[in-house]
Structures are given as C-alpha cells and as structure tokens.
Design a protein around this motif. Structure first.
Motif, PDB file in Angstrom:
ATOM      1  N   ARG A 123       0.842  -1.211   0.000  1.00  0.00           N
ATOM      2  CA  ARG A 123       0.000   0.000   0.000  1.00  0.00           C
ATOM      3  C   ARG A 123       0.871   1.252   0.000  1.00  0.00           C
ATOM      4  N   TRP A 124       1.984   1.182   0.749  1.00  0.00           N
ATOM      5  CA  TRP A 124       2.926   2.326   0.799  1.00  0.00           C
ATOM      6  C   TRP A 124       3.406   2.658  -0.616  1.00  0.00           C
ATOM      7  N   HIS A 125       3.750   1.641  -1.365  1.00  0.00           N
ATOM      8  CA  HIS A 125       4.237   1.872  -2.733  1.00  0.00           C
ATOM      9  C   HIS A 125       3.128   2.428  -3.614  1.00  0.00           C
ATOM     10  N   LYS A 126       1.978   1.765  -3.560  1.00  0.00           N
ATOM     11  CA  LYS A 126       0.904   2.125  -4.486  1.00  0.00           C
ATOM     12  C   LYS A 126       0.333   3.514  -4.200  1.00  0.00           C
ATOM     13  N   ALA A 127       0.436   3.944  -2.939  1.00  0.00           N
ATOM     14  CA  ALA A 127      -0.115   5.260  -2.567  1.00  0.00           C
ATOM     15  C   ALA A 127       0.512   6.382  -3.398  1.00  0.00           C
ATOM     16  N   LEU A 128       1.698   6.140  -3.935  1.00  0.00           N
ATOM     17  CA  LEU A 128       2.379   7.185  -4.703  1.00  0.00           C
ATOM     18  C   LEU A 128       1.709   7.458  -6.047  1.00  0.00           C
ATOM     19  N   GLY A 129       0.878   6.510  -6.476  1.00  0.00           N
ATOM     20  CA  GLY A 129       0.121   6.746  -7.710  1.00  0.00           C
ATOM     21  C   GLY A 129       0.936   6.609  -8.991  1.00  0.00           C
ATOM     22  N   LEU A 130       2.002   5.836  -8.947  1.00  0.00           N
ATOM     23  CA  LEU A 130       2.789   5.649 -10.178  1.00  0.00           C
ATOM     24  C   LEU A 130       2.147   4.603 -11.095  1.00  0.00           C
ATOM     25  N   GLY A 131       1.113   3.946 -10.614  1.00  0.00           N
ATOM     26  CA  GLY A 131       0.415   2.935 -11.434  1.00  0.00           C
ATOM     27  C   GLY A 131       0.462   1.584 -10.746  1.00  0.00           C
ATOM     28  N   ASP A 132      -0.717   1.093 -10.333  1.00  0.00           N
ATOM     29  CA  ASP A 132      -0.772  -0.161  -9.568  1.00  0.00           C
ATOM     30  C   ASP A 132      -0.193  -1.340 -10.339  1.00  0.00           C
ATOM     31  N   LYS A 133      -0.320  -1.297 -11.674  1.00  0.00           N
ATOM     32  CA  LYS A 133       0.131  -2.436 -12.481  1.00  0.00           C
ATOM     33  C   LYS A 133       1.647  -2.548 -12.511  1.00  0.00           C
ATOM     34  N   LYS A 134       2.315  -1.519 -12.033  1.00  0.00           N
ATOM     35  CA  LYS A 134       3.783  -1.538 -12.086  1.00  0.00           C
ATOM     36  C   LYS A 134       4.401  -2.314 -10.934  1.00  0.00           C
ATOM     37  N   TYR A 135       3.562  -2.812 -10.024  1.00  0.00           N
ATOM     38  CA  TYR A 135       4.090  -3.542  -8.867  1.00  0.00           C
ATOM     39  C   TYR A 135       3.625  -4.977  -8.875  1.00  0.00           C
ATOM     40  N   ARG A 136       4.466  -5.854  -8.350  1.00  0.00           N
ATOM     41  CA  ARG A 136       4.006  -7.232  -8.122  1.00  0.00           C
ATOM     42  C   ARG A 136       4.849  -7.854  -7.009  1.00  0.00           C
ATOM     43  N   PHE A 137       4.307  -8.893  -6.400  1.00  0.00           N
ATOM     44  CA  PHE A 137       5.082  -9.666  -5.432  1.00  0.00           C
ATOM     45  C   PHE A 137       5.826 -10.762  -6.169  1.00  0.00           C
ATOM     46  N   HIS A 138       6.973 -11.105  -5.677  1.00  0.00           N
ATOM     47  CA  HIS A 138       7.715 -12.230  -6.234  1.00  0.00           C
ATOM     48  C   HIS A 138       8.248 -13.053  -5.065  1.00  0.00           C
ATOM     49  N   ASP A 139       7.664 -14.248  -4.882  1.00  0.00           N
ATOM     50  CA  ASP A 139       8.106 -15.066  -3.750  1.00  0.00           C
ATOM     51  C   ASP A 139       9.453 -15.710  -4.066  1.00  0.00           C
ATOM     52  N   HIS A 140      10.265 -15.879  -3.039  1.00  0.00           N
ATOM     53  CA  HIS A 140      11.626 -16.396  -3.264  1.00  0.00           C
ATOM     54  C   HIS A 140      11.641 -17.896  -3.539  1.00  0.00           C
ATOM     55  N   ASP A 141      12.497 -18.306  -4.473  1.00  0.00           N
ATOM     56  CA  ASP A 141      12.717 -19.733  -4.721  1.00  0.00           C
ATOM     57  C   ASP A 141      13.636 -20.300  -3.660  1.00  0.00           C
ATOM     58  N   LYS A 142      14.648 -19.490  -3.349  1.00  0.00           N
ATOM     59  CA  LYS A 142      15.609 -19.978  -2.370  1.00  0.00           C
ATOM     60  C   LYS A 142      15.500 -19.088  -1.147  1.00  0.00           C
ATOM     61  N   LEU A 143      15.164 -19.700  -0.016  1.00  0.00           N
ATOM     62  CA  LEU A 143      15.073 -18.895   1.194  1.00  0.00           C
ATOM     63  C   LEU A 143      16.472 -18.733   1.767  1.00  0.00           C
ATOM     64  N   ALA A 144      16.765 -17.523   2.233  1.00  0.00           N
ATOM     65  CA  ALA A 144      18.067 -17.288   2.856  1.00  0.00           C
ATOM     66  C   ALA A 144      18.166 -18.186   4.096  1.00  0.00           C
ATOM     67  N   HIS A 145      19.397 -18.364   4.585  1.00  0.00           N
ATOM     68  CA  HIS A 145      19.604 -19.307   5.689  1.00  0.00           C
ATOM     69  C   HIS A 145      18.780 -18.957   6.929  1.00  0.00           C
ATOM     70  N   TYR A 146      18.324 -17.705   7.015  1.00  0.00           N
ATOM     71  CA  TYR A 146      17.648 -17.278   8.240  1.00  0.00           C
ATOM     72  C   TYR A 146      16.128 -17.214   8.089  1.00  0.00           C
ATOM     73  N   ALA A 147      15.589 -17.466   6.886  1.00  0.00           N
ATOM     74  CA  ALA A 147      14.181 -17.113   6.653  1.00  0.00           C
ATOM     75  C   ALA A 147      13.245 -18.309   6.583  1.00  0.00           C
TER      76      ALA A 147
END
Ligand code: ATP
Length: 513
Positions: free
Chosen positions: A292-316
């Motif tokens: 929401r923080w990103h999208k609030a700027l109004g640069l265009g909602d379609k310009k954002y997406r989530f990308h889940d990690h394939d490899k989790l870091a050793h701590y995550a």
C-alpha cells in the motif's frame, strides 16, 4: 524492449543533466557502481526517506527508530552468517573476460520464456479482438504450452541447484540452456565460483595488531544488536519494531543498470519483533502494508508485483520481494522476510548475552521472531524516476520532457517566476517567495521566456509554477500553472499558502497506507 532501453538511457542522461545523479569521481573517469546525488537528487532522496520514516514511526506507535554505526564488532558478521554465506555465484566468459552472476544469467533466461509467452498472447489478442479468451488461449496454444513447460522445468532445476548450493549444476544449466555472453556472443564459460560480497578494512594501527572489520552489507544487524537497548530504554512490548535508514556496502560482482545495483547504497530497514508462532500472520500483514505504501504514490498499480523467493536465505521461513516495472523489466525494490529467531539467537550464542523478552501475558521469556521489511533508497529513487519520466508531444508540435514525480516527493515544490524582469515584478515575486520559502523548497527564475522556464521546471518535476504579471501588482493575484495538466489558475496571493499546503501535505499520502 529496445525502446525501453532507449528510454532508460535517456533517463540516465536526464539525471545527470538536471542534477539528480552523477557518476562518482567523474573527473577521474568514475568509480564502478558508485554514484553521487546532485542538488535535485538529494532533495528527492530525502523526501523518499521522510515518506518511509514517517510511515513507520508516525503511523505505528510501536515502531521506533535508531541510527547505528556502520563499523561494528567483526563477530557480528560471523553470527549473522555473512562471513560464511554472503556469497554470490560468479561466472566469467573467457572471451569477453566479463564477469556475471550465474543466478542472474539463469533468471534472465526464465524471463525470456516468459517474454515469448506474453508475445504470443499479445499477438493473439490483437488477432481475435474482443472475442479473445486469454485463459483458454494460455491453456491450449501449443507454443505457449511448450514455452511454459520449458520455463517450469528450468525454474525447478534452478531452484534445486540454488537450494543445494550446487555450483556445477548452475554451470550445467547455463551450458544446457545455451546461454551466450551478450558481449562476446560465445558460450565459452569458466567454472562457477562463490564470491563474498563484504568489503573489509582495518581498524587500529598495524603495529598494535589491527583488527579486520567489515563495512556493513545491511543495516539490519545494527538493529538486532540494539534489540535489548531499545526494548529496555523504550519499555517496548512485543510486538514492536525498530526502523533504521543508513548506508550499506556490497562488493557486487556485476554492477550495471545505473543506481539499481551499487557498491555503496542506502537501505531503509525495519525489524518487527513478534511472538514465536505469530510470525507468518505478521509477515502477511507487513506485505500488504508495504504494498500500500508503494501504491499510494500513484505511479500505477500495475507496475508492482510480489515475487516469492525460490531460495530462502539461511535465516528465513518466508520471503517475498516487491518488484517494480523498471525500463529493464520487473525488478526487486524491497524484500520482506520472515527471519525467524535466527539473528537474535545467533547473537545470544556468539555474545554469551541473554537476548530475550519476558512476555507478561504469557508469563514466559522467549527469543522473539522477526519480520523484516528492507527497501533500497536508491532503487526506490530509480523506480520513482522511471515511473515519472514522460516525453510528451504538445499541440504546438514541441516535445516536453516532464517528471511527474508525486508532488510530495518533488525536489522543488514551487517555482516563482516574474513574467518579465522589470516594472516591479521581480520584487513582487521575491516577496511571495520570501513568504513561502520557510515551508517549501522554492526556486526563483527570471531568465528566458516563460515557456522555457516552465520546461525547465517540468524537467525537474516541479509541480507548481507561480507566475507574477503586471496585474498581480494591482489585483494581488498570481497564476498557478500545474505541471501535469499544464492548466493555469488565477488565485489571490494571500490564499496561495493554503492552496499549496493542501496539495503538498504528506498526510494525504500517509492516510492511504
Ligand atoms: P539482489 O537480489 O538484487 O542482489 P538482494 O535480495 O540481495 O538484492 P536484500 O539483501 O534483500 O537484496 O536487500 C534489501 C534491499 O536493498 C533490496 O530490495 C534493494 O532495494 C536494496 N539493495 C540490495 N543490494 C543493492 C545494491 N547493490 N544497490 C542498491 N540497492 C541494493
């Protein structure tokens, strides 16, 4: 894509020409992947930092800030795992002698399959017009299915190689996929090797037995080692967060793409401490809040997406990126990680100090779990500029380059322009500016035609130009010209402050989060 690359080149030269970003040490031919921010760049950067800082520390009464040192005890980087595991797999092309990240080469190959699929879909959409059923097409078209299968197979193989830290397999993938070096055009690759990204230096004189220390590769560790200090001195109760903005350093193998990948950069990180077992719910909550923080700027909602990690870091135990559509594709701007209790437990072990929280509701002590939100200021800066840069054809045939930077973030908020530089207009303009300059970054400009002055302000993203003309001397009104619409409005001077305050308040942005 070629057209997008062209836009990117233009954006880079625009940044230099208009005082946003300069190559570092330029008169000595620069220093690889290090950049300086110019007079407009620093303002934009500060505004981005303020937007982030306020969203963290004003909107959340349980999030407080700190500013920890860049130099830290070297054992911290042992405890965090960076000495042993902060590596990237690198590969060289023997002909061009260029160095690449093996994982990035493979990720780009995956993106190529995606591009092929999207092109097929676009072509078909044009051909079939309104009757086009995209989902059905994707499920049945043989070329789409073939590329989808190739993509999936590569993806699975790549994720396994990464998780097993299998360097030979990474190389084999590059060979099997027939990935060529974009510079030499050959497939003459070396072995894949691990490369530690931390910069080191020495503290103390050598005669005394200097200690090897590291320039921090992330700001997060400064937060973890201050967990107890902040918790106790601030009487903080779980859940609570600690936010920090500061420089980080990574000896990146491949440093291309302007300020996207730098060797010295700035991070805005927040570590949120929660009860064990509640971390995934909080992970999800912060994911949504940050988007929401990103999208609030109004640069265009379609310009954002989530990308889940394939490899989790050793701590995550969960991790996702927020990606922004840069001119060179969707790229990570922010990482959100569920870091478990890895860091605090590890610091407990290495320091021998008890780092726990006594939870009065549960009547028990535990090592808190952590959700991290980590965003690069420079990548954010690049996404704002990339999302704001427009070349527009005007009705009179001219082109204008305009940065539609969200007004609150714009480096200069107001330009005050006397129509001509005589007849008392400059004095009137100065008077107006003297009244506004305490609240807003203003620029006074009396040189060249008014049209040229508007263009100059468009090019740096100034949202409002205030023009003082002869009538202003008698009716005490001025013209506001709006950057985005180029519309003009006549307003009384004594209402100016109020009108502008309403438009430039960070509050409106923060309320959308
Ligand atoms: P990448 O995969 O692109 O190297 P990362 O996953 O290593 O990035 P993190 O360690 O999650 O990045 O760092 C958090 C944030 O810091 C990133 O989302 C990015 O915005 C920023 N960042 C990381 N490395 C750099 C860099 N070399 N230059 C500029 N910003 C960076």
């Amino acid at each position: 894509m070629a057209q997008q690359e062209e836009v990117f080149k233009k954006l880079i030269s625009h940044c230099k020409e208009y005082g946003f970003v300069f190559p570092s040490s330029e008169i000595y031919d620069g220093l690889g992947a290090v950049y300086d921010y110019g007079q407009n760049g620093v303002e934009l950067k500060n505004n981005i930092k303020k937007y982030w800082w306020d969203s963290m520390t004003l909107l959340n009464e349980n999030v407080v800030g700190i500013d920890s040192a860049i130099f830290m005890h070297p054992t911290i980087w042992k405890a965090s795992g960076h000495v042993d595991a902060f590596n990237d797999p690198l590969i060289d092309n023997k002909d061009s002698k260029k160095r690449y990240r093996a994982d990035v080469l493979i990720e780009e190959q995956i993106a190529k399959y995606e591009d092929k699929i999207n092109k097929e879909v676009e072509k078909a959409a044009k051909r079939f017009g309104e009757t086009f059923d995209e989902q059905k097409f994707r499920e049945t078209n043989p070329r789409v299915l073939e590329n989808e299968a190739k993509k999936e197979a590569l993806h699975t193989r790549f994720a396994k190689a990464l998780n097993d830290s299998n360097l030979e397999e990474l190389r084999q993938i590059i060979i099997d996929e027939e990935i060529v070096d974009p510079v030499s055009g050959t497939k003459n690759w070396t072995e894949v090797r691990q490369f530690n990204l931390m910069f080191s230096t020495e503290m103390g004189s050598t005669a005394d037995g200097a200690t090897k220390i590291y320039l921090r590769p992330e700001t997060a560790q400064g937060i973890f080692v201050n967990f107890l200090n902040v918790q106790k001195s601030g009487r903080m109760k779980i859940p609570f967060g600690i936010a920090q903005i500061g420089k980080a350093f990574r000896n990146e193998i491949v440093a291309r793409q302007f300020i996207f990948r730098m060797r010295e950069f700035e991070q805005m990180e927040m570590q949120f401490f929660v009860r064990p077992g509640e971390e995934l719910a909080w992970f999800d909550r912060w994911k949504q809040t940050r988007m929401r923080w990103h999208k609030a700027l109004g640069l265009g909602d379609k310009k954002y997406r989530f990308h889940d990690h394939d490899k989790l870091a050793h701590y995550a135990n969960a991790a996702t990126d927020i990606e922004f559509e840069m001119p060179f594709g969707f790229k990570e701007v922010e990482g959100i990680h569920s870091r478990t209790d890895f860091d605090l437990s590890s610091h407990e072990k290495f320091s021998g100090k008890r780092i726990q929280f006594f939870d009065p509701e549960l009547n028990q002590s535990y090592v808190p779990y952590v959700i991290e939100t980590s965003i690069g200021v420079d990548r954010m800066f690049l996404s704002v500029l990339a999302g704001s840069y427009f070349e527009e054809k005007l009705e009179n045939g001219e082109t204008r380059v305009v940065l539609r930077i969200p007004a609150v973030l714009a480096p200069v908020k107001l330009a005050v322009l006397p129509l001509i530089k005589k007849d008392g207009l400059p004095e009137k303009a100065r008077e107006i500016m003297d009244n506004l300059k305490f609240d807003y970054h203003c620029q006074y400009d009396e040189k060249d035609s008014i049209g040229k002055r508007y263009r100059r302000q468009d090019a740096i993203g100034t949202p409002y130009c205030i023009t003082v003309d002869h009538d202003s001397l008698t009716d005490n009104q001025v013209t506001i010209r709006y950057r985005d619409t180029m519309e003009q409005e006549r307003v009384p001077v004594d209402q100016l402050k109020q009108i502008i305050a309403e438009k430039l308040s960070m509050k409106h942005l923060l309320k959308k989060i």
